[in-house]
Design an enzyme around this catalytic site. Structure first.
Site, PDB file in Angstrom:
ATOM      1  N   LYS A  84       0.881  -1.129  -0.121  1.00 28.60           N
ATOM      2  CA  LYS A  84       0.052   0.081   0.005  1.00 28.60           C
ATOM      3  C   LYS A  84       0.836   1.358  -0.014  1.00 28.60           C
ATOM      4  O   LYS A  84       1.911   1.358   0.764  1.00 28.60           O
ATOM      5  CB  LYS A  84      -0.926   0.060   1.239  1.00 28.60           C
ATOM      6  CG  LYS A  84      -1.924   0.954   1.356  1.00 28.60           C
ATOM      7  CD  LYS A  84      -2.968   0.548   2.594  1.00 28.60           C
ATOM      8  CE  LYS A  84      -3.949   1.621   2.683  1.00 28.60           C
ATOM      9  NZ  LYS A  84      -4.822   1.224   3.920  1.00 28.60           N
ATOM     10  N   SER A 159      -9.488   0.419   2.782  1.00 27.83           N
ATOM     11  CA  SER A 159      -8.666   1.335   2.333  1.00 27.83           C
ATOM     12  C   SER A 159      -7.671   0.596   1.408  1.00 27.83           C
ATOM     13  O   SER A 159      -6.970   1.134   0.383  1.00 27.83           O
ATOM     14  CB  SER A 159      -8.217   2.352   2.836  1.00 27.83           C
ATOM     15  OG  SER A 159      -7.314   2.020   3.893  1.00 27.83           O
ATOM     16  N   SER A 183      -9.856  -1.795   7.256  1.00 23.82           N
ATOM     17  CA  SER A 183      -8.951  -1.704   5.749  1.00 23.82           C
ATOM     18  C   SER A 183      -8.267  -2.738   5.465  1.00 23.82           C
ATOM     19  O   SER A 183      -7.654  -2.671   4.174  1.00 23.82           O
ATOM     20  CB  SER A 183      -8.247  -0.142   5.797  1.00 23.82           C
ATOM     21  OG  SER A 183      -8.915   0.748   5.694  1.00 23.82           O
TER      22      SER A 183
END
Lengths: 473, 69
Positions: A84, A159, A183
């Site tokens: 990420k 996310s 997330s």
């Protein structure tokens, strides 16, 4: 069929590491297999922000030389990963999925990246994510929406959207996500992979973009519970650069994966987590419970009165802390956020400070109460990770239509409470809904009981093959 | 949904306290949706109180570990 029958990219993280260690596959072959998948399919998925192709191949070649020379290599040696885009690596851009940080170059490297490097992992680049890790769906106005590899019209979950979608699409074997309200676990369930949020403080957050100081967690998205166990052992443990990180010893989580659930009691909370759940989700969840029962677990139905307070406080903490972190940009650059994000942050400034202080002060007592109500006499709590079928990107797009707000916020209803409580929680795939999208099973345990959580997840995966199924790209 | 005059007064308080203007129409919706959080708080208000005793969250994490760990 063996995993090799579909190519090295289809190996799980631990399978890839062990194949490399035994000399059955080179690191270069693993990297090239992943690069080929990305080049063939990322136009459809949009999981990748930056691909460090040449650096990854150079690193792989170096690891191949070291292994050939008989060097002692780490437990993740040769395994391609991507992360990420909010884990800082000194000198490399970390966009945090935003326009505001499109050119941000940190001066430090995240501890968790350093530990993965030391274990021999190959970092191939950075992944799409919700802007500043602030939505549960995977929408991104700046880099394009990440898409669910099972059906590109549907949300990949956020996310950590690129992490979930990329692991599912066999673009790499593991990815870091972050989890403040779900997330890691949401993209894991929506994309059909395994995601682990450890106990609050279990993994260092040094060099990681903050969202909510109290509830942020670092963790992996991978194919299997065994992958998560090894990943956690490499990354967990106290870090002097993160004074909030725990000094609890880090056990050998893989050693706990016995497949035996006899004597284990799993509680199903009938309050909150099952309310208004979609029928296909409930069916997959109940079938998953039967599988756990068949492995020896005892299933109990309970009610947990303290969840009402937990949910009230959970919303307050993450809203207020997120608003605080973004205050300067909200004053000066509000138009550089996606509309849904500036809107979400904005409401955080209206929450009275005394409720925030109270929410923090009640966190310890409510954890004790939850353990008393749900985890006394039981080892784990089981819930569906997402109550509803996987929504489409269109029906949760708040930027296109603010009326989608409630549906957008409902996505994280079952994951948020465990962030406030700080409990270790895993999500594993447990079936598909009537539209062919994955369903996830969430298992939570007592603080620092990651070994128990993973033991149950691993036992479940020994009985099922949901985690082995790949989307037909 | 929060009453329109409450949204207006909340927006004014944010502007005065934080120097932040309402960025868009979705923000009005987000502000109005705080009603849902208010409703949750109202439901548990009777049981909510500041703790008199020290009650650190990290201590609770340690104290509620699995037996035997």
């Amino acid at each position: 069929m063996t995993a090799f029958d579909t190519g090295p990219a289809f190996l799980s993280m631990t399978e890839a590491a062990e194949a490399f260690a035994r000399g059955e596959v080179t690191a270069e072959a693993l990297v090239r297999a992943c690069l080929a998948r990305i080049e063939a399919h990322d136009r459809r998925v949009n999981a990748v922000i930056r691909l460090d192709r040449e650096e990854a191949l150079e690193r792989a070649a170096a690891l191949d030389r070291q292994r050939a020379a008989g060097a002692l290599l780490g437990p993740l040696a040769g395994v391609p990963m991507m992360h990420k885009d909010m884990y800082y690596r000194a000198g490399r851009v970390s966009t945090c999925g935003s326009r505001i940080r499109r050119d941000f170059v940190p001066e430090t490297t995240a501890t968790v990246l350093q530990r993965l490097d030391a274990a021999g992992a190959i970092d191939m680049g950075t992944l799409n994510m919700a802007e500043f890790a602030q939505n549960p769906t995977g929408h991104n106005a700046h880099f394009g929406h990440c898409r669910n590899p099972w059906n590109p019209e549907h949300c990949p979950g956020g996310s950590s959207s690129g992490s979930g979608a990329g692991v599912a699409a066999r673009f790499f074997h593991a990815a870091l996500g972050s989890d403040t309200g779900g997330s890691i676990r949401l993209p894991a369930t929506l994309c059909g992979v395994t995601g682990l949020k450890g106990t609050q403080t279990r993994v260092s957050r040094h060099g990681v973009m903050p969202l909510s100081f109290s509830c942020d967690n670092v963790g992996p998205l991978v194919r299997t519970a065994r992958d998560a166990a090894r990943f956690l052992r490499v990354t967990a443990g106290h870090d002097p650069k993160d004074p909030t990180s725990s000094r609890e010893p880090v056990p050998d989580y893989e050693a706990a994966l016995t497949g035996d659930l006899r004597g284990l009691s799993i509680a199903v909370c009938e309050t909150w987590f099952l309310e208004d759940a979609d029928a296909p989700v409930l069916a997959a969840f109940e079938a998953a419970l039967e599988t756990l029962r068949a492995r020896g677990a005892r299933i109990a139905r309970i009610r947990v009165p303290c969840l009402a307070a937990v949910n009230a406080y959970t919303a307050i903490i993450s809203r207020v802390e997120g608003a605080t972190i973004h205050a300067a940009w909200m004053r000066e650059r509000a138009a550089d956020y996606a509309a849904h994000l500036s809107a979400r942050l904005y409401a955080g400034y209206a929450i009275p400070a005394h409720y925030y202080v109270e929410a923090l002060s009640r966190r310890g007592p409510l954890l004790r109460q939850f353990v008393a109500e749900a985890l006394t006499g039981h080892d784990l709590v089981a819930t569906p990770t997402l109550r509803t079928r996987v929504p489409t990107l269109a029906e949760t797009n708040v930027d296109a239509d603010p009326a989608n707000w409630s549906r957008f916020m409902a996505v994280s209803a079952n994951t948020r409470p465990f962030n406030y409580l700080g409990l270790p929680t895993v999500s594993v795939p447990c079936g598909f809904d009537d539209r062919g999208l994955p369903v996830g099973l969430q298992l939570a345990g007592r603080p620092f009981a990651e070994a128990t959580v993973l033991r149950a997840a691993d036992a479940f995966q020994r009985e099922t093959d949901w985690h082995r199924r790949a989307p037909p790209l | 949904m929060m009453e329109p005059d409450l949204v207006t007064s909340a927006a004014e308080a944010i502007r005065r306290w934080s120097g932040i203007a309402m960025p868009n129409e979705a923000a009005r919706r987000s502000l109005a949706d705080l009603t849902a959080i208010i409703a949750e708080v109202e439901k548990v208000r009777a049981g909510m109180a500041f703790e008199d005793e020290p009650s650190g969250f990290e201590a609770a994490l340690r104290d509620t570990k699995e037996p035997g760990r």
